[in-house]
Design a protein around this motif. Structure first.
Motif, short mmCIF file in Angstrom:
data_model
loop_
_atom_site.label_atom_id
_atom_site.label_comp_id
_atom_site.label_asym_id
_atom_site.label_seq_id
_atom_site.Cartn_x
_atom_site.Cartn_y
_atom_site.Cartn_z
N GLY A 60 -12.67 68.20 73.40
CA GLY A 60 -11.30 67.88 73.80
C GLY A 60 -10.78 66.62 73.12
O GLY A 60 -9.59 66.54 72.77
N ASP A 61 -11.66 65.64 72.90
CA ASP A 61 -11.25 64.41 72.21
C ASP A 61 -10.80 64.69 70.78
O ASP A 61 -9.82 64.13 70.30
CB ASP A 61 -12.39 63.40 72.20
N PHE A 62 -11.53 65.57 70.09
CA PHE A 62 -11.11 65.93 68.73
C PHE A 62 -9.71 66.56 68.75
O PHE A 62 -8.87 66.24 67.89
CB PHE A 62 -12.11 66.92 68.11
N LEU A 63 -9.46 67.44 69.71
CA LEU A 63 -8.15 68.09 69.78
C LEU A 63 -7.05 67.08 70.13
O LEU A 63 -5.95 67.13 69.56
CB LEU A 63 -8.19 69.21 70.81
N ARG A 64 -7.34 66.17 71.03
CA ARG A 64 -6.34 65.16 71.40
C ARG A 64 -6.04 64.21 70.25
O ARG A 64 -4.96 63.61 70.20
CB ARG A 64 -6.84 64.36 72.61
N HIS A 65 -6.98 64.05 69.34
CA HIS A 65 -6.80 63.14 68.21
C HIS A 65 -6.31 63.84 66.94
O HIS A 65 -6.37 63.26 65.86
CB HIS A 65 -8.11 62.40 67.92
N GLY A 66 -5.83 65.05 67.07
CA GLY A 66 -5.15 65.67 65.93
C GLY A 66 -5.80 66.90 65.33
O GLY A 66 -5.22 67.52 64.44
N ALA A 67 -7.01 67.27 65.78
CA ALA A 67 -7.61 68.51 65.28
C ALA A 67 -6.81 69.70 65.77
O ALA A 67 -6.38 69.74 66.93
CB ALA A 67 -9.06 68.63 65.73
N ALA A 68 -6.59 70.68 64.89
CA ALA A 68 -5.87 71.88 65.31
C ALA A 68 -6.75 72.79 66.14
O ALA A 68 -6.28 73.47 67.06
CB ALA A 68 -5.38 72.63 64.06
N SER A 69 -8.04 72.80 65.82
CA SER A 69 -9.03 73.60 66.54
C SER A 69 -10.39 73.00 66.23
O SER A 69 -10.51 72.09 65.41
CB SER A 69 -8.96 75.08 66.11
N VAL A 70 -11.42 73.53 66.89
CA VAL A 70 -12.78 73.03 66.66
C VAL A 70 -13.75 74.21 66.57
O VAL A 70 -13.46 75.31 67.05
CB VAL A 70 -13.25 72.07 67.78
N GLY A 71 -14.89 73.95 65.92
CA GLY A 71 -15.97 74.92 65.88
C GLY A 71 -17.19 74.34 66.57
O GLY A 71 -17.49 73.15 66.41
N LEU A 72 -17.87 75.15 67.35
CA LEU A 72 -19.08 74.71 68.06
C LEU A 72 -20.29 75.43 67.49
O LEU A 72 -20.33 76.66 67.46
CB LEU A 72 -18.96 75.01 69.56
#
Length: 254
Positions: free
Chosen positions: A205-217
């Motif tokens: 969630g921190d990555f998304l709040r800081h500007g990432a459009a999406s993430v991969g796990l």
């Protein structure tokens, strides 16, 4: 959609023999494997809405479907099978047939246009590369196929965008994590950065709040010790935890 035999066997990187592939609708384009603009936009809409992708690589073929099923049971609606997994394309094809319209299925560790063609024949709805490979990006762009190339620097992210990649994968992880993504996305707001290394169950969630459009796990989701022990309930719990964090942030406005 009906199943058909794929055009070519997966090469050594996937440790697979011939497999049944997932058919795609015929197109009026002269290019093979051409996707409609509606299909292309639908893939991007799903990434913007769901914002998290389960990225799986396993040492054995047997563990692959069990681990991915657990991730889906835990809430993932976008998944990526990687060519380094034995029988990757057969598993991808099976999951596309089983979950079509409910879970979006893609293929990663694509290094050549032929790799991309094989993945599309198996039913992949998007293509992911581990590094910035211009010929793969351009092959996909010509066919309205979403390609998400791996990039390590702001320069590579911009070059991927210019070659036609609508989403850019940040790989491997960078020092600074979410802060790095915030700095780059603020300076280059046209990028759609997808970090897939350094993202864990707590900081997605921190990555998304800081500007990432999406993430991969990847590893934090698919704990290899749990997979080796056959503890797929733990994978489902990991998935539920990270997807709860992602949903708190909400969809990305395209």
């Amino acid at each position: 959609m009906s199943l058909l035999f794929a055009r070519s066997a997966l090469r050594a990187t996937s440790s697979s023999s011939s497999f049944k592939g997932f058919s795609t609708a015929a197109s009026s384009s002269n290019l093979d494997r051409f996707h409609t603009s509606e299909n292309y936009e639908s893939v991007l809409d799903r990434f913007a809405d769901i914002r998290a992708c389960a990225v799986l690589r396993t040492a054995t073929s047997d563990a692959c479907p069990k681990a991915m099923t657990a991730a889906i049971d835990g809430g993932f609606k976008i998944v990526e099978f990687t060519l380094t997994t034995p029988d990757c394309l057969q598993h991808l094809s099976n999951f596309r047939s089983k979950y079509d319209k409910n879970v979006m299925v893609g293929c990663g560790t694509i290094l050549t246009p032929q790799d991309a063609a094989d993945a599309i024949d198996a039913g992949s709805e998007f293509i992911i590369t581990p590094v910035m490979v211009p010929d793969v990006i351009e092959w996909c762009k010509e066919r309205n196929i979403v390609c998400i190339p791996g990039c390590q620097t702001p320069t590579e992210l911009v070059m991927a965008h210019r070659h036609g990649a609508p989403i850019q994968k940040l790989f491997p992880g960078v020092a600074g994590g979410p802060g790095w993504v915030k700095a780059v996305s603020s300076a280059l707001p046209f990028l759609k950065i997808n970090p897939t290394s350094g993202v864990d169950l707590d900081n997605a969630g921190d990555f998304l709040r800081h500007g990432a459009a999406s993430v991969g796990l990847v590893a934090p989701l698919f704990d290899q010790a749990a997979i080796a022990a056959g503890d797929f309930d733990q994978i489902a719990k990991n998935a539920a935890k990270v997807m709860a964090n992602v949903r708190e942030v909400g969809p990305l406005k395209r």
